[in-house]
Motif scaffolding. Structure first.
Motif, PDB file in Angstrom:
ATOM      1  N   PHE A 101      -7.627 -11.026  -3.117  1.00  0.00           N
ATOM      2  CA  PHE A 101      -7.396 -12.383  -3.612  1.00  0.00           C
ATOM      3  C   PHE A 101      -7.582 -12.471  -5.120  1.00  0.00           C
ATOM      4  N   TRP A 102      -8.517 -11.715  -5.669  1.00  0.00           N
ATOM      5  CA  TRP A 102      -8.714 -11.703  -7.121  1.00  0.00           C
ATOM      6  C   TRP A 102      -7.472 -11.135  -7.820  1.00  0.00           C
ATOM      7  N   LEU A 103      -6.906 -10.075  -7.257  1.00  0.00           N
ATOM      8  CA  LEU A 103      -5.695  -9.500  -7.835  1.00  0.00           C
ATOM      9  C   LEU A 103      -4.501 -10.439  -7.692  1.00  0.00           C
ATOM     10  N   MET A 104      -4.473 -11.242  -6.608  1.00  0.00           N
ATOM     11  CA  MET A 104      -3.378 -12.200  -6.425  1.00  0.00           C
ATOM     12  C   MET A 104      -3.314 -13.202  -7.573  1.00  0.00           C
ATOM     13  N   ALA A 105      -4.442 -13.488  -8.190  1.00  0.00           N
ATOM     14  CA  ALA A 105      -4.460 -14.415  -9.328  1.00  0.00           C
ATOM     15  C   ALA A 105      -3.730 -13.843 -10.538  1.00  0.00           C
ATOM     16  N   LYS A 106      -3.442 -12.542 -10.516  1.00  0.00           N
ATOM     17  CA  LYS A 106      -2.819 -11.873 -11.660  1.00  0.00           C
ATOM     18  C   LYS A 106      -1.393 -11.424 -11.364  1.00  0.00           C
ATOM     19  N   VAL A 107      -0.848 -11.842 -10.233  1.00  0.00           N
ATOM     20  CA  VAL A 107       0.492 -11.411  -9.825  1.00  0.00           C
ATOM     21  C   VAL A 107       1.546 -11.870 -10.837  1.00  0.00           C
ATOM     22  N   ILE A 108       2.456 -10.943 -11.177  1.00  0.00           N
ATOM     23  CA  ILE A 108       3.585 -11.313 -12.038  1.00  0.00           C
ATOM     24  C   ILE A 108       4.915 -10.804 -11.478  1.00  0.00           C
ATOM     25  N   SER A 109       4.865 -10.016 -10.381  1.00  0.00           N
ATOM     26  CA  SER A 109       6.105  -9.497  -9.800  1.00  0.00           C
ATOM     27  C   SER A 109       5.945  -9.349  -8.290  1.00  0.00           C
ATOM     28  N   ALA A 110       7.087  -9.207  -7.619  1.00  0.00           N
ATOM     29  CA  ALA A 110       7.083  -9.179  -6.157  1.00  0.00           C
ATOM     30  C   ALA A 110       6.365  -7.954  -5.605  1.00  0.00           C
ATOM     31  N   TRP A 111       6.494  -6.792  -6.262  1.00  0.00           N
ATOM     32  CA  TRP A 111       5.841  -5.584  -5.740  1.00  0.00           C
ATOM     33  C   TRP A 111       4.320  -5.751  -5.769  1.00  0.00           C
ATOM     34  N   GLN A 112       3.799  -6.505  -6.738  1.00  0.00           N
ATOM     35  CA  GLN A 112       2.369  -6.767  -6.784  1.00  0.00           C
ATOM     36  C   GLN A 112       1.939  -7.684  -5.644  1.00  0.00           C
ATOM     37  N   LEU A 113       2.791  -8.647  -5.314  1.00  0.00           N
ATOM     38  CA  LEU A 113       2.516  -9.519  -4.173  1.00  0.00           C
ATOM     39  C   LEU A 113       2.339  -8.696  -2.898  1.00  0.00           C
ATOM     40  N   TYR A 114       3.209  -7.730  -2.702  1.00  0.00           N
ATOM     41  CA  TYR A 114       3.145  -6.884  -1.500  1.00  0.00           C
ATOM     42  C   TYR A 114       1.944  -5.943  -1.542  1.00  0.00           C
ATOM     43  N   LEU A 115       1.624  -5.429  -2.725  1.00  0.00           N
ATOM     44  CA  LEU A 115       0.489  -4.515  -2.846  1.00  0.00           C
ATOM     45  C   LEU A 115      -0.836  -5.255  -2.684  1.00  0.00           C
ATOM     46  N   PHE A 116      -1.013  -6.367  -3.415  1.00  0.00           N
ATOM     47  CA  PHE A 116      -2.301  -7.054  -3.449  1.00  0.00           C
ATOM     48  C   PHE A 116      -2.575  -7.829  -2.164  1.00  0.00           C
ATOM     49  N   TYR A 117      -1.581  -8.605  -1.725  1.00  0.00           N
ATOM     50  CA  TYR A 117      -1.802  -9.390  -0.512  1.00  0.00           C
ATOM     51  C   TYR A 117      -1.476  -8.578   0.742  1.00  0.00           C
ATOM     52  N   GLY A 118      -0.314  -7.925   0.726  1.00  0.00           N
ATOM     53  CA  GLY A 118       0.113  -7.199   1.914  1.00  0.00           C
ATOM     54  C   GLY A 118      -0.792  -6.041   2.264  1.00  0.00           C
ATOM     55  N   LEU A 119      -1.192  -5.247   1.270  1.00  0.00           N
ATOM     56  CA  LEU A 119      -1.971  -4.042   1.544  1.00  0.00           C
ATOM     57  C   LEU A 119      -3.479  -4.274   1.430  1.00  0.00           C
ATOM     58  N   VAL A 120      -3.946  -4.737   0.266  1.00  0.00           N
ATOM     59  CA  VAL A 120      -5.389  -4.831   0.027  1.00  0.00           C
ATOM     60  C   VAL A 120      -6.031  -5.886   0.924  1.00  0.00           C
ATOM     61  N   VAL A 121      -5.474  -7.090   0.950  1.00  0.00           N
ATOM     62  CA  VAL A 121      -6.009  -8.130   1.830  1.00  0.00           C
ATOM     63  C   VAL A 121      -5.874  -7.707   3.288  1.00  0.00           C
ATOM     64  N   GLY A 122      -4.751  -7.067   3.624  1.00  0.00           N
ATOM     65  CA  GLY A 122      -4.537  -6.631   5.003  1.00  0.00           C
ATOM     66  C   GLY A 122      -5.599  -5.662   5.493  1.00  0.00           C
ATOM     67  N   ILE A 123      -6.022  -4.729   4.622  1.00  0.00           N
ATOM     68  CA  ILE A 123      -7.076  -3.781   5.009  1.00  0.00           C
ATOM     69  C   ILE A 123      -8.370  -4.528   5.297  1.00  0.00           C
ATOM     70  N   GLY A 124      -8.746  -5.444   4.408  1.00  0.00           N
ATOM     71  CA  GLY A 124      -9.977  -6.200   4.618  1.00  0.00           C
ATOM     72  C   GLY A 124      -9.926  -7.067   5.849  1.00  0.00           C
ATOM     73  N   LEU A 125      -8.763  -7.631   6.117  1.00  0.00           N
ATOM     74  CA  LEU A 125      -8.606  -8.522   7.260  1.00  0.00           C
ATOM     75  C   LEU A 125      -8.726  -7.775   8.591  1.00  0.00           C
ATOM     76  N   GLY A 126      -8.513  -6.462   8.560  1.00  0.00           N
ATOM     77  CA  GLY A 126      -8.525  -5.670   9.782  1.00  0.00           C
ATOM     78  C   GLY A 126      -9.828  -5.719  10.561  1.00  0.00           C
ATOM     79  N   GLY A 127     -10.947  -5.968   9.880  1.00  0.00           N
ATOM     80  CA  GLY A 127     -12.227  -5.993  10.573  1.00  0.00           C
ATOM     81  C   GLY A 127     -12.705  -7.360  11.003  1.00  0.00           C
TER      82      GLY A 127
END
Length: 425
Positions: A101-127
């Motif tokens: 979520f902290w990285l989402m505040a710095k998003v400037i392109s679509a690939w970052q949206l997928y990396l920060f929310y799709g991957l990083v948040v997704g890993i944390g959400l898994g538990g």
């Protein structure tokens, strides 16, 4: 788990306070904060579209990737929880969620949206589901469904509060500061609450359900059940995976798109967020009522009841076009939504025992999140092509009918009688 001698177990005395209730309380707040925030991601659609001119399919794709990664990491984290316990693993999840979520505040392109929310948040959400719900199955047996329901009430409370809180943040401070504030909240809260989680009652010198050791037939019942090789060969495991694939396909399509659908029909954004909050509020009753119903009438009949509520809601959504109709939809859907997430973990424990509950529940979560990943993206794509959600809602209704048929056909596993004798269920 380290083996505990029966002679040592018999020395355990029934304590005045059962630590299992601390597990319930900590898990409740973890669910409220983590799911309350992530299930409200649809509220960020409008500001992200306005800022970057992204399509709904683009943003939905990031949410879909998040759900898929959540499912993959659930299997890994569930297995680690079986082996290592919940405290450290859940703390790591809190770090990943906050970082995403902290990285989402710095998003400037679509690939970052997928990396920060799709991957990083997704890993944390898994538990967030598999760790507390697998833990509670080892602390409670007689009221396992009710206790699971109470934990999942946390999700409903979060969905009731967070949409309004996030809408207020967006209106006053913009989406970047909003993501930063949410990052701080989710990191501090999850890490703090994780410290109260304990894998099983033996580690607190207690017994499941707070029983007296001299009245407990099988003192180490938290480790009974089928092994992985036995469970993986059963048709029942894959039937449950298919059922929850459909449930999450429907659920996350609705959660991600219902607010924007209401806005498209002329309902103001702040009011439309109230529809999502109503789903969360009503789901509280579904979590409690259907969780307890699973204890009394069985998880299978309770699951069928929830699916019938879902089908009713989806049929109604075909014609809903005013605010009161959306709220009526939210009542029916919210009740079903709550029940689904109270019944999954107890259903796995009832079918296969708790020996490898975290791993098996992780497999079901992974299967379900494939549906959760496909559904929102499919809905966004169909809307971009047809400029309507009508086909989407029709597809959801057909899938719900299939899930009802699968649930009705669900039987105990091949070794079900032996397992139930072991667990005295």
């Amino acid at each position: 788990m380290n083996k505990i001698k029966t002679s040592e177990l018999r020395k355990i005395k029934k304590p005045a306070f059962f630590y299992g209730y601390t597990i319930i309380l900590a898990s409740f707040f973890i669910q409220a904060i983590a799911w309350g925030i992530t299930n409200s991601f649809g509220i960020f659609f409008a500001p992200l579209m306005n800022e970057f001119s992204w399509s709904r399919a683009t943003i939905s794709g990031a949410a879909s990737l998040c759900f898929l990664v959540h499912g993959l990491s659930s299997m890994v984290l569930g297995n680690l929880n079986d082996r290592l316990g919940p405290r450290f693993i859940m703390s790591i999840c809190g770090i990943f969620l906050g970082l995403g979520f902290w990285l989402m505040a710095k998003v400037i392109s679509a690939w970052q949206l997928y990396l920060f929310y799709g991957l990083v948040v997704g890993i944390g959400l898994g538990g967030i589901d598999v760790i507390p719900l697998s833990t509670v199955t080892r602390w409670f047996k007689k009221k396992r469904g009710l206790m699971t329901g109470i934990i999942k009430v946390g999700t409903g409370v979060g969905m009731l509060i967070m949409p309004f809180f996030i809408t207020w943040l967006l209106k006053g401070y913009g989406w970047r500061i909003s993501f930063t504030v949410l990052a701080v909240i989710i990191t501090v809260s999850v890490i703090f609450l994780s410290q109260f989680l304990v894998r099983d009652p033996i580690r607190k010198a207690q017994l499941i359900d707070n029983e007296n050791s001299n009245t407990s037939g099988n003192l180490n019942k938290t480790e009974e059940g089928l092994n992985f090789q036995e469970a993986i060969r059963t048709r029942q495991l894959w039937t449950i995976c298919a059922i929850y694939f459909i449930i999450l396909f429907c659920a996350y399509t609705i959660l991600i798109h219902i607010v924007q659908h209401a806005i498209d029909l002329g309902i103001p954004a702040a009011v439309a967020a109230g529809v999502l909050a109503t789903v969360g509020g009503v789901s509280i009753s579904g979590r409690i009522v259907m969780g307890e119903a699973g204890d009394k009438i069985g998880e299978k009949p309770a699951l069928v009841v929830c699916l019938l509520f879902l089908l009713t809601a989806l049929c109604w959504l075909q014609i809903a076009n005013t605010l009161w109709m959306f709220y009526l939809f939210a009542i029916f859907y919210g009740f079903a939504h709550g029940g689904f997430f109270s019944l999954g973990s107890p259903l796995i424990a009832k079918q296969f025992g708790t020996r490898i509950h975290g791993l098996l529940y992780g497999i079901v979560i992974f299967s379900s999140t494939i549906g959760g990943a496909i559904g929102p993206f499919m809905a966004g794509y169909i809307f971009d092509v047809t400029h309507s959600y009508k086909i989407v809602f029709l597809i959801l209704a057909v899938l719900c009918i299939i899930a009802i048929s699968l649930s009705a056909s669900l039987q105990p596993p091949i070794k079900g009688k032996r397992l139930q004798n072991e667990l005295n269920l």
